[in-house]
Design a protein around this motif. Structure first.
Motif, PDB file in Angstrom:
ATOM      1  N   CYS A 281       0.836  -1.193   0.000  1.00  0.00           N
ATOM      2  CA  CYS A 281       0.000   0.000   0.000  1.00  0.00           C
ATOM      3  C   CYS A 281       0.878   1.253   0.000  1.00  0.00           C
ATOM      4  O   CYS A 281       2.000   1.236   0.512  1.00  0.00           O
ATOM      5  N   ASP A 282       0.337   2.318  -0.569  1.00  0.00           N
ATOM      6  CA  ASP A 282       0.891   3.675  -0.498  1.00  0.00           C
ATOM      7  C   ASP A 282       2.020   3.900  -1.501  1.00  0.00           C
ATOM      8  O   ASP A 282       3.024   3.180  -1.531  1.00  0.00           O
ATOM      9  N   GLU A 283       1.841   4.955  -2.276  1.00  0.00           N
ATOM     10  CA  GLU A 283       2.774   5.306  -3.344  1.00  0.00           C
ATOM     11  C   GLU A 283       3.872   6.231  -2.807  1.00  0.00           C
ATOM     12  O   GLU A 283       3.900   7.421  -3.099  1.00  0.00           O
ATOM     13  N   LYS A 288       7.575   2.633  -4.900  1.00  0.00           N
ATOM     14  CA  LYS A 288       7.675   2.770  -6.359  1.00  0.00           C
ATOM     15  C   LYS A 288       8.939   2.095  -6.883  1.00  0.00           C
ATOM     16  O   LYS A 288       8.906   1.419  -7.923  1.00  0.00           O
ATOM     17  N   CYS A 301      -2.897   2.673  -3.936  1.00  0.00           N
ATOM     18  CA  CYS A 301      -2.597   4.045  -3.494  1.00  0.00           C
ATOM     19  C   CYS A 301      -3.850   4.727  -2.936  1.00  0.00           C
ATOM     20  O   CYS A 301      -4.980   4.324  -3.227  1.00  0.00           O
ATOM     21  N   LYS A 336      -1.654   0.651  -8.945  1.00  0.00           N
ATOM     22  CA  LYS A 336      -0.544   1.012  -9.818  1.00  0.00           C
ATOM     23  C   LYS A 336       0.439  -0.148  -9.922  1.00  0.00           C
ATOM     24  O   LYS A 336       0.755  -0.795  -8.923  1.00  0.00           O
TER      25      LYS A 336
END
Length: 342
Positions: A281-283, A288, A301, A336
């Protein structure tokens, strides 16, 4: 009846802050938009009273106290970017912030920070916290005194908060499970779940959504363990490595938090002989990079910049009695993969 900034904003289809900046020759607004707003102001007969507005703003600045666990948590860097964006728009309209940052989720530390902010004259509060009776009582206390409290990123249902701005954690978990199911149809899943804290309501809700979606899809799965990384890279690496040694059969890892993802990546690299499907989880930057290097398969995200912006906008509108009572703002759940970051 005199034309106001609000009238101009409505007529031109932009925010009050944009109108204010355009009329005050701020360079944040494009020349084309500024010219259109100034022309509209002239056509409608808007008469600025800059001296009066400046004096009024100085007398009625509403300070918002913000308490966030942002130290050594890269996710909150984007939250703060959103807050800064909102301040550019609303600061000249009588709102400013005082941020108290902390490392981790100590409830007592957060309550002390809220007390300090109240004593500093803050008229409203933004809080990101874990579920705790002390925190719930503090929100009630502030609300009873007339202070609006907006909860950021992690909701506490049943409290007297004004509204919540953040993700739909249940949906996030369901989306993660759907991706696992689509990528591994008919394969028995041995799943390791990594959370920051089991007491974190958002992480728990993500896991609830993940499990409920797997069940609804009649997936053959087993949650072999749920481990805590305490939102720290070193601890996350240690507990993940230990889980890999104990459960070599694990073929899916679901990290239901963004903090500590460097530790997860290190554990995966160290145990590279086992091929596992990894979702996180979380960009943030590290996530990345791990996706770009095929260490994590995809990331879910939650638009932290939007969250930071919206908490300030909602409090600005509420304190200035613009519109109705603010409603919750739920950000989009976005998947993503590597191609997004190449």
């Amino acid at each position: 009846m005199s034309v106001t900034l609000k009238d101009l904003a409505k007529a031109s289809g932009v925010s009050i802050g944009t109108v204010s900046r355009a009329l005050n020759d701020k360079n944040e607004v494009s020349a084309k938009t500024s010219e259109r707003i100034r022309q509209l102001a002239q056509e409608l007969g808007y008469i600025p009273n800059r001296a009066g507005r400046a004096l009024s703003s100085q007398k009625s600045i509403n300070y918002v106290g913000i308490v966030i666990p942002s130290i050594n948590s890269p996710f909150f860097d984007d939250i703060k970017k959103g807050i800064e964006m909102a301040l550019k728009e609303f600061k000249d309209l009588g709102i400013d912030v005082i941020i108290k940052e902390q490392e981790g989720w100590s409830v007592d530390t957060q309550i002390r920070a809220l007390d300090e902010l109240e004593n500093s004259g803050c008229k409203a509060f933004v809080l990101c916290s874990v579920d705790s009776e002390k925190i719930r009582d503090k929100i009630s206390e502030l609300s009873d005194k007339g202070y609006p409290v907006v909860l950021l990123n992690n909701d506490l249902p049943g409290t007297k908060r004004l509204c919540f701005v953040g993700p739909d954690y249940l949906k996030s978990g369901k989306v993660a499970a759907a991706m696992v199911d689509k990528c591994h149809p008919g394969i028995p899943l041995k799943i390791l779940v990594v959370v920051g804290y089991k007491s974190h309501l958002g992480h728990k809700t993500r896991l609830d959504g993940f499990i409920s979606e797997l069940k609804s899809r009649r997936q053959d799965y087993e949650i072999v363990d749920v481990i805590e990384g305490n939102d720290q890279d070193i601890i996350t690496q240690q507990v993940t490595m230990k889980a890999f040694m104990k459960h070599p059969e694990v073929n899916v890892v679901y990290m239901a938090t963004g903090s500590g993802v460097s530790g997860l990546g290190a554990a995966i690299i160290a145990d590279s002989e086992h091929k596992r499907f990894i979702l996180a989880c979380d960009e943030i930057y590290t996530t990345k990079e791990l996706v770009k290097n095929d260490i994590i398969d995809f990331v879910i995200c939650q638009s932290p910049v939007v969250q930071g912006y919206q908490v300030i906008k909602k409090l600005h509108d509420y304190l200035n009695k613009i519109g109705n009572l603010p409603e919750d703002y739920i950000v989009d759940t976005v998947i993503k993969v590597k191609s997004h970051f190449d």
